[in-house]
Design an enzyme around this catalytic site. Structure first.
Site, PDB file in Angstrom:
ATOM      1  N   HIS A  76       0.835  -1.197   0.000  1.00  0.00           N
ATOM      2  CA  HIS A  76       0.000   0.000   0.000  1.00  0.00           C
ATOM      3  C   HIS A  76       0.872   1.251   0.000  1.00  0.00           C
ATOM      4  O   HIS A  76       1.819   1.357   0.792  1.00  0.00           O
ATOM      5  CB  HIS A  76      -0.897   0.008   1.253  1.00  0.00           C
ATOM      6  CG  HIS A  76      -1.676   1.270   1.446  1.00  0.00           C
ATOM      7  ND1 HIS A  76      -1.597   2.020   2.598  1.00  0.00           N
ATOM      8  CD2 HIS A  76      -2.547   1.910   0.627  1.00  0.00           C
ATOM      9  CE1 HIS A  76      -2.401   3.074   2.486  1.00  0.00           C
ATOM     10  NE2 HIS A  76      -2.989   3.034   1.309  1.00  0.00           N
ATOM     11  N   SER A  77       0.612   2.160  -0.933  1.00  0.00           N
ATOM     12  CA  SER A  77       1.212   3.492  -0.932  1.00  0.00           C
ATOM     13  C   SER A  77       2.740   3.417  -0.983  1.00  0.00           C
ATOM     14  O   SER A  77       3.312   2.889  -1.934  1.00  0.00           O
ATOM     15  CB  SER A  77       0.700   4.269   0.286  1.00  0.00           C
ATOM     16  OG  SER A  77       0.967   5.637   0.173  1.00  0.00           O
ATOM     17  N   TYR A  78       3.419   3.944   0.052  1.00  0.00           N
ATOM     18  CA  TYR A  78       4.891   3.898   0.131  1.00  0.00           C
ATOM     19  C   TYR A  78       5.442   2.496  -0.100  1.00  0.00           C
ATOM     20  O   TYR A  78       6.524   2.311  -0.684  1.00  0.00           O
ATOM     21  CB  TYR A  78       5.306   4.436   1.505  1.00  0.00           C
ATOM     22  CG  TYR A  78       6.666   4.024   2.004  1.00  0.00           C
ATOM     23  CD1 TYR A  78       7.827   4.629   1.518  1.00  0.00           C
ATOM     24  CD2 TYR A  78       6.797   3.060   3.008  1.00  0.00           C
ATOM     25  CE1 TYR A  78       9.081   4.259   2.003  1.00  0.00           C
ATOM     26  CE2 TYR A  78       8.034   2.690   3.506  1.00  0.00           C
ATOM     27  CZ  TYR A  78       9.179   3.295   2.996  1.00  0.00           C
ATOM     28  OH  TYR A  78      10.413   2.934   3.485  1.00  0.00           O
ATOM     29  N   GLY A  80       4.810   0.343  -2.153  1.00  0.00           N
ATOM     30  CA  GLY A  80       5.067  -0.043  -3.532  1.00  0.00           C
ATOM     31  C   GLY A  80       6.562  -0.148  -3.812  1.00  0.00           C
ATOM     32  O   GLY A  80       7.014  -1.012  -4.575  1.00  0.00           O
ATOM     33  N   HIS A 214      -7.709   6.778  -0.246  1.00  0.00           N
ATOM     34  CA  HIS A 214      -6.375   6.166  -0.302  1.00  0.00           C
ATOM     35  C   HIS A 214      -6.206   4.955   0.612  1.00  0.00           C
ATOM     36  O   HIS A 214      -5.257   4.194   0.440  1.00  0.00           O
ATOM     37  CB  HIS A 214      -5.347   7.244   0.049  1.00  0.00           C
ATOM     38  CG  HIS A 214      -3.923   6.812  -0.100  1.00  0.00           C
ATOM     39  ND1 HIS A 214      -3.401   6.345  -1.282  1.00  0.00           N
ATOM     40  CD2 HIS A 214      -2.893   6.788   0.808  1.00  0.00           C
ATOM     41  CE1 HIS A 214      -2.119   6.050  -1.121  1.00  0.00           C
ATOM     42  NE2 HIS A 214      -1.786   6.308   0.133  1.00  0.00           N
TER      43      HIS A 214
END
Length: 235
Positions: A76-78, A80, A214
């Site tokens: 998730h998010s960072y 990646g 998000h």
């Protein structure tokens, strides 16, 4: 049964998957939720020695310790950045990568590469002053009510030392893996815009949109669960 390794984004912890984990178990899968060093229940390990490589090793350690040989890797998010690096290391063990509104990096980029110059300067100033990046309010993720209050209570500052660490990996090796991008569109987080464009311009991506913010594991858990369950069964 498919093994899942779930990796949270900045400021979060394994706690953020709370609405997802029981349903994955009930669907016959085996999920492992990672908490990165310095965050969540591991906040007491916050240190200026934490680097991007530390968080990559956190994820790799779960794969090694649990002896996982066939897994869906979810970031998730960072995170990646993290699942990309881990996929380069363990490509033969991974049946699919799932980027949940996440950074999709190219080799030679860092977390800071996903931000515009004004955001980079603001974060650099915060890191220089405090050593960490303070969490935004959960309203930035489109959360409201009890969900927003729950996330705001649990978010923790993110180690600033990871912000400009450059990631190097074999792009072709990672691109050979099946990859899903979960695009959270309402509201769409600006920091993920570059990734949204990349996955639509490059071959090999499955793109699934969810009309939520998000943090879909919190705001749209049933929809995200369907995507993850399909990822597990398609592998």
């Amino acid at each position: 049964m498919t093994d899942f390794v779930l990796v949270h984004g900045a400021w979060h912890g394994a706690w953020c998957w709370r609405k997802i984990l029981p349903s994955l178990w009930a669907a016959g899968h085996r999920p492992f939720a990672v908490t990165l060093t310095g965050l969540g229940e591991r906040e007491h390990l916050m240190s200026p020695d934490i680097r991007l490589a530390t968080h990559i090793d956190d994820v790799a350690a779960v794969i090694e310790t649990e002896e996982l040989t066939r897994l869906v890797l979810v970031g998730h998010s960072y995170a990646g950045l993290l699942i990309t690096a881990v996929a380069d290391r363990y490509a033969e063990r991974i049946v699919r990568l799932v980027y949940v509104d996440a950074i999709v990096p190219r080799s030679g980029e860092s977390w800071s590469s996903s931000h515009d110059e004004s955001a980079r300067q603001a974060r650099r100033a915060a890191i220089s002053r405090d050593g960490v990046i303070a969490p935004p309010p959960s309203s930035a993720y489109g959360l409201t009510g009890e969900d927003a209050a729950w996330v705001d209570r649990r978010q923790r500052p993110h180690p600033g030392t990871v912000y400009e660490d450059v990631l190097h990996f074999d792009e072709a090796r990672v691109a050979d893996l099946p990859r899903t991008f979960v695009d959270c569109t309402s509201p769409a987080l600006p920091a993920i815009e570059r990734s949204r464009q990349r996955v639509r311009s490059e071959p090999g991506w499955q793109v699934v949109e969810i009309a939520t913010g998000h943090d879909p594991m919190i705001s749209a858990p049933a929809q995200l669960l369907d995507i993850l369950d399909q990822a597990g069964r398609s592998g």
